[in-house]
Structure formats: C-alpha cells, structure tokens
Design a protein around this motif. Structure first.
Motif, PDB file in Angstrom:
ATOM      1  N   GLY A   7       0.081   5.028  -3.163  1.00  0.00           N
ATOM      2  CA  GLY A   7      -0.396   4.387  -1.943  1.00  0.00           C
ATOM      3  C   GLY A   7      -0.579   2.895  -2.128  1.00  0.00           C
ATOM      4  O   GLY A   7      -0.206   2.100  -1.263  1.00  0.00           O
ATOM      5  N   VAL A   8      -1.148   2.510  -3.274  1.00  0.00           N
ATOM      6  CA  VAL A   8      -1.354   1.084  -3.544  1.00  0.00           C
ATOM      7  C   VAL A   8      -0.004   0.362  -3.610  1.00  0.00           C
ATOM      8  O   VAL A   8       0.150  -0.744  -3.095  1.00  0.00           O
ATOM      9  N   LEU A   9       0.971   1.020  -4.219  1.00  0.00           N
ATOM     10  CA  LEU A   9       2.295   0.404  -4.333  1.00  0.00           C
ATOM     11  C   LEU A   9       3.081   0.502  -3.031  1.00  0.00           C
ATOM     12  O   LEU A   9       4.091  -0.173  -2.870  1.00  0.00           O
ATOM     13  N   GLY A  10       2.611   1.367  -2.133  1.00  0.00           N
ATOM     14  CA  GLY A  10       3.320   1.547  -0.866  1.00  0.00           C
ATOM     15  C   GLY A  10       4.643   2.278  -1.027  1.00  0.00           C
ATOM     16  O   GLY A  10       5.598   2.010  -0.301  1.00  0.00           O
ATOM     17  N   ALA A  23      -1.046   9.932  -6.341  1.00  0.00           N
ATOM     18  CA  ALA A  23      -1.054   9.649  -4.904  1.00  0.00           C
ATOM     19  C   ALA A  23      -1.742   8.313  -4.632  1.00  0.00           C
ATOM     20  O   ALA A  23      -1.288   7.530  -3.802  1.00  0.00           O
ATOM     21  N   TYR A  24      -2.834   8.043  -5.366  1.00  0.00           N
ATOM     22  CA  TYR A  24      -3.535   6.781  -5.139  1.00  0.00           C
ATOM     23  C   TYR A  24      -2.659   5.586  -5.532  1.00  0.00           C
ATOM     24  O   TYR A  24      -2.488   4.657  -4.747  1.00  0.00           O
ATOM     25  N   PHE A  25      -2.093   5.648  -6.739  1.00  0.00           N
ATOM     26  CA  PHE A  25      -1.266   4.513  -7.172  1.00  0.00           C
ATOM     27  C   PHE A  25      -0.021   4.371  -6.291  1.00  0.00           C
ATOM     28  O   PHE A  25       0.409   3.251  -6.011  1.00  0.00           O
ATOM     29  N   ARG A  71       5.705   9.358  -0.861  1.00  0.00           N
ATOM     30  CA  ARG A  71       5.116  10.457  -1.634  1.00  0.00           C
ATOM     31  C   ARG A  71       6.156  11.235  -2.433  1.00  0.00           C
ATOM     32  O   ARG A  71       5.836  11.861  -3.443  1.00  0.00           O
ATOM     33  N   ARG A  85       3.998  -8.149  -8.392  1.00  0.00           N
ATOM     34  CA  ARG A  85       3.118  -6.992  -8.539  1.00  0.00           C
ATOM     35  C   ARG A  85       3.730  -5.662  -8.159  1.00  0.00           C
ATOM     36  O   ARG A  85       3.217  -4.628  -8.547  1.00  0.00           O
ATOM     37  N   ARG A  86       4.818  -5.649  -7.366  1.00  0.00           N
ATOM     38  CA  ARG A  86       5.455  -4.347  -7.197  1.00  0.00           C
ATOM     39  C   ARG A  86       6.742  -4.238  -7.989  1.00  0.00           C
ATOM     40  O   ARG A  86       7.470  -3.257  -7.871  1.00  0.00           O
ATOM     41  N   VAL A  98       2.903   6.905 -13.704  1.00  0.00           N
ATOM     42  CA  VAL A  98       2.408   5.867 -12.801  1.00  0.00           C
ATOM     43  C   VAL A  98       3.263   4.606 -12.939  1.00  0.00           C
ATOM     44  O   VAL A  98       3.625   3.973 -11.943  1.00  0.00           O
ATOM     45  N   ALA A  99       3.627   4.269 -14.182  1.00  0.00           N
ATOM     46  CA  ALA A  99       4.437   3.062 -14.396  1.00  0.00           C
ATOM     47  C   ALA A  99       5.789   3.164 -13.696  1.00  0.00           C
ATOM     48  O   ALA A  99       6.331   2.171 -13.235  1.00  0.00           O
TER      49      ALA A  99
END
Ligand code: ATP
Ligand code: MG
Lengths: 241, 238
Positions: B103-106, B99-101, B109, B76-77, B144-145
C-alpha cells in the motif's frame, strides 16, 4: 501528503494492536479500574469523587497514550522498519498522523468506556457536559501520543522510553491542580502550572467556567498537539550521520 | 548515456563518529548487472548500501542512483532494499506486512502473491512473523524488497541462515531478475554463492580491493577456490 497512506498506516497500527489482546485489555481495563478504585476510596467523603473523578478522565489518556506511543515508535526505530519506511514513498507526516489517528481512536474508546462507567456504575454526578468530557479525553490522548512521538527520539532503548513516563508525567501531575489547587502554589510554580499540557486538560473538565475559558483550554491543548507533532516529524530523521 | 547506469559511485567517503568507514570508493553498476559485495565483517558493506539508499549521510564524493542523487525522493519507489536484520513488523502476519508495504508503495495486491511465491512463503502467509524462524523472516523481508518490481535491488545478506536449496532458488531468482534488466547489488559472506555474480566488489576496511569477475579473482590470486581467494586477497594486499 496522501490520505490513503495515512489511513493505511493507521490501519497497520490497529492491526498490530489487534494481535496483542493483552495490551488492548490493559488499555481499556486499567483506567476504568483506577477510576472505580478512586470512587470507592472516596465513598465516605461525599462530593469528593465528583470533584476529582472527572480530572482523571483527562489525565489517564495522556499518560497511557504517551507510554504506548513512545514505546511503539521506539520499537519501529530499533527494528529498522522506520528506516525501511523512510526509503519508501511514505511522508513523515503520513506516518505521524497515522500514529495520531490510531492512538487517538484508542483514546476515544478508552475514555468512552471510563466515562460511561463513571456516570453509571461509579455514581459520578458531574455537571460537565459528557461530550465535553469525551472531547477532553480525546485531546488528552492526542497530547500523550504527540509528546510520545516527539520524545521517543531521545530514547535509544525501551528502558529509557519507559523512564520518560515519570519524567514527563509526574511533574505535570503535581502541578495540574489535582493535588494542590493552582491558587495555592508558589508564584513561580503557578506560572509553570498554568502552561503545562495536563493543566489545560484538567481545566477543560472543570465545571462552571465561561465558554471562552473552555475554548482557551482547548486551544492550548491543540497548540501543544500541533507543536509536538511538528517536533516529532523533525526528529524522525531520514538519514543517520 | 547515464540512464543505463544504475549506480555511479565516485570518491564516496563516509565518516561516522570520527571513523572513516568508507574511503573514497568509486565504481559503476549498469542496469541488468548482478554484483556481489564481499568483505570481512565490519568492512563497510552495510554502510555502503545505506549510503546508496540515502539513509546514511555521505561525507564527501557522490552516489548517483538511476540518474538521481542518493536520497532523492524520486528514488523511493525505484530501489528495493532489504536491510541486514529483518525490518518487518513481528507483531503482524506475513500477509499484513506485505499488504501494508504494498500500500505504501502503491503497487497492486497481486504483487503480494507473486513475491510470496518467489520466496516460497505462500503457506505461511497467515502466520504471525514473531512465530517464524530466522530464515523465514528474512525471506519476508526479501519479499518486501521485491514488492515494487524496482529497477535496482539492494540486498544486505539476503541468504543468511537459509539452507542450500533455498539459497540456490534465490540466486536463480536474482540471476533471472538481472537478466530482465534489474540491477542487483547483493552482499554476502558465502563465497561460493557470490561466485554466481558476474562481478564481485571486495571491500576491506572501507577500501575497494577488487572489482572484477569471479574468474579474475581466482586467476589474480592464484587460489584454488573462492574462499581461499578471499583470504589471500584480504590478507595479501597491503
Ligand atoms: N552507529 C555507528 N557509529 C559509528 N560506527 C559505526 C556505526 N555502525 C557501524 N559502525 C562501524 O562501521 C564499520 C562498518 O560497518 P558495516 O555495518 O558497514 O560493516 P559490514 O561490512 O556490513 O559488516 P557485517 O558483515 O558484519 O555486516 C564497522 O567498523 C562498524 O563498527
Ligand atoms: Mg553488514
């Protein structure tokens, strides 16, 4: 389970709301206005508002949060952001709890506003402890959110999702004791009425019951919330057939 | 060593609602390869990509990605995916989405700034996605990808609706990513840009018709240009 990703998801949902001020206003103003209207319409029947007003404080968050959550999650499904998230390291529980957290917060603010206005401007003199009323409102909001999450999987269009509202809410409204006291319902219906989620919310607001009675009602609500969240996370399928 | 293979697809079949959408596909993609996935509309390109991601159930056969079975949580990462259609939040700003995605991916920034630079969207970072044009939205989705700098990128028609300058820039980016070791699988309808891939896969009705270099596509079909070669291959083969 990561608390960080849950909090991020919660923040993202709040950001989405923030960009939609009209929805925020509707969320806050409509319930207050309705309770105000009820108070006004019962002006010539002293005592009635004290009896019915508090119950609405349990019913509104449930209804509104149910609607908001089912439409929001459906949107997440149809615009494929859900699919994208599920290809990322986000656990379903994190997403579900993010939703519950964000809308739970909205429910608290909503009910704080409605109950403040009720106790001051609308002249509510309810024996119930204000903190219990707020707690009921929070639970009712979470009930709406969790059922919205669970049932949104059954809808494939926003049109259908909106139709779930009357299907899910109205029967409970008829059976929760607001219109017909539970004791006067036909036997079969009374058993159903005793166990629908909205009844627990209404019961928990009713004044003058024993401590165990209240604990029981909160336990029923928490049970429903947990069960619905669990169903919600199983209906968030990672893969399509 | 299987560890240098980004994708190992073997006899992959997908049946949806009694329709066989993918019919026993087999191919490998190595790390650092830039592979174009072509085929008429409805030939199964998106379905293939979604099965590689694990969001589409596989009926039989296997898809092994970076040494793991498709859909394994460990992936998934490690896969960057851009779906057809944007799959971003239209009621958030560009930078809030990223920023949200992130964060989800860790991921850090600083990656947000980097990918915005790559898709040339820095100037629009504060804009609400609902106020962007179609091409701008798909660039956000592409950004995002690329956020997690994954070893495998799966991009479903990333250049649709973009002008030639931007398309060229993005293809340069893909080529560069591939030369740095990223495996990139890109679907496209535009033959001339697909010809920039070192390798082309051509799907028709769920069959893999062709798997070779663009030069081979021309010589095998005897066509003068890539569009013509595509038409000949699609119409010609039984
Ligand atoms: N939900 C579905 N249920 C059943 N069949 C589907 C579903 N979605 C797509 N299909 C079928 O699967 C086949 C392949 O679709 P797919 O989206 O993979 O094509 P594609 O090559 O990506 O097309 P395009 O170039 O138009 O994006 C099509 O025939 C389509 O009708
Ligand atoms: Mg497609």
């Amino acid at each position: 389970m990561s608390l960080r990703r849950t909090a991020l998801t919660m923040r993202r949902i709040m950001q989405q709301l923030r960009h939609d001020p009209r929805t925020i206003v509707l969320l806050l103003v409509v319930p207050s206005a309705l309770v105000g209207l009820l108070a006004w319409s019962l002006q010539n029947r002293p005592g009635d508002f004290d009896q019915f007003g508090p119950r609405l404080l349990g019913i509104f968050p449930l209804t509104v949060m149910f609607l908001v959550t089912s439409v929001t999650t459906l949107r997440e499904r149809t615009n494929a952001t859900l699919e994208r998230l599920l290809t990322m390291p986000l656990a379903k529980a994190e997403l579900i709890l993010g939703y519950a957290g964000a809308f739970g917060l909205v429910a608290v603010v909503q009910s704080a506003l409605v109950s403040t206005l009720s106790y001051t401007w609308f002249g509510l003199s309810h024996q119930g402890v204000p903190w219990r009323v707020s707690l009921v409102a929070l639970c009712a909001g979470l009930l709406g959110t969790s059922f919205g999450l669970a049932l949104s999987a059954l809808a494939t269009t926003e049109f259908q999702a909106v139709q779930f509202m009357p299907a899910f809410i109205l029967p409970q409204l008829l059976l929760c004791g607001l219109i017909v006291p539970l004791a006067q319902l036909p036997d079969a219906l009374r058993y159903v009425a005793d166990v629908v989620p909205m009844s627990a919310a209404v019961h928990a607001i009713t004044p003058g019951q024993s401590r165990t009675y209240y604990v029981e009602q909160f336990a029923i609500m928490l049970g429903y919330i947990g069960a619905a969240l669990m169903v919600g996370s199983t209906t968030l399928g990672r893969r399509t057939k | 060593m299987s560890s240098t293979l980004a994708l190992e697809v073997s006899q992959l079949r997908v049946v949806r609602q009694h329709n066989e959408i993918l019919k026993s596909l087999s191919f490998d993609v190595a790390a650092g390869e830039l592979v174009g996935l072509l085929g008429p509309s409805g030939s199964g390109k998106s379905t293939l990509m979604r099965s590689l991601l694990g969001v589409q159930a596989i009926t039989s056969g296997s898809a092994v990605i970076l040494g793991e079975n498709a859909g394994s949580p460990a992936l998934r990462r490690r896969i960057g995916y851009m779906a057809q259609g944007s799959a971003i939040y239209t009621d958030l700003s560009v930078s809030e989405n990223l920023a949200y995605f992130a964060g989800v991916l860790g991921v850090d920034r600083s990656r947000v700034h980097h990918v915005l630079e790559v898709v040339n969207l820095r100037a629009l970072a504060a804009r609400l996605v609902s106020s962007l044009s179609g091409g701008e939205r798909s660039r956000v989705s592409l950004a995002v990808a690329m956020l997690g700098a994954p070893p495998l990128l799966i991009l479903d028609e990333p250049t649709v609706g973009l002008d030639p300058v931007l398309r060229q820039d993005l293809w340069n980016t893909f080529t560069q990513l591939a030369s740095n070791g990223t495996a990139v699988l890109v679907s496209s309808h535009v033959m001339d840009e697909a010809a920039r891939c070192a390798r082309l896969l051509l799907l028709r009705e769920g069959h893999l018709l062709f798997d070779d270099t663009p030069a081979q596509l021309l010589s095998r079909t005897g066509a003068g240009d890539y569009d013509d070669a595509f038409v000949r291959l699609i119409k010609g083969a039984p």
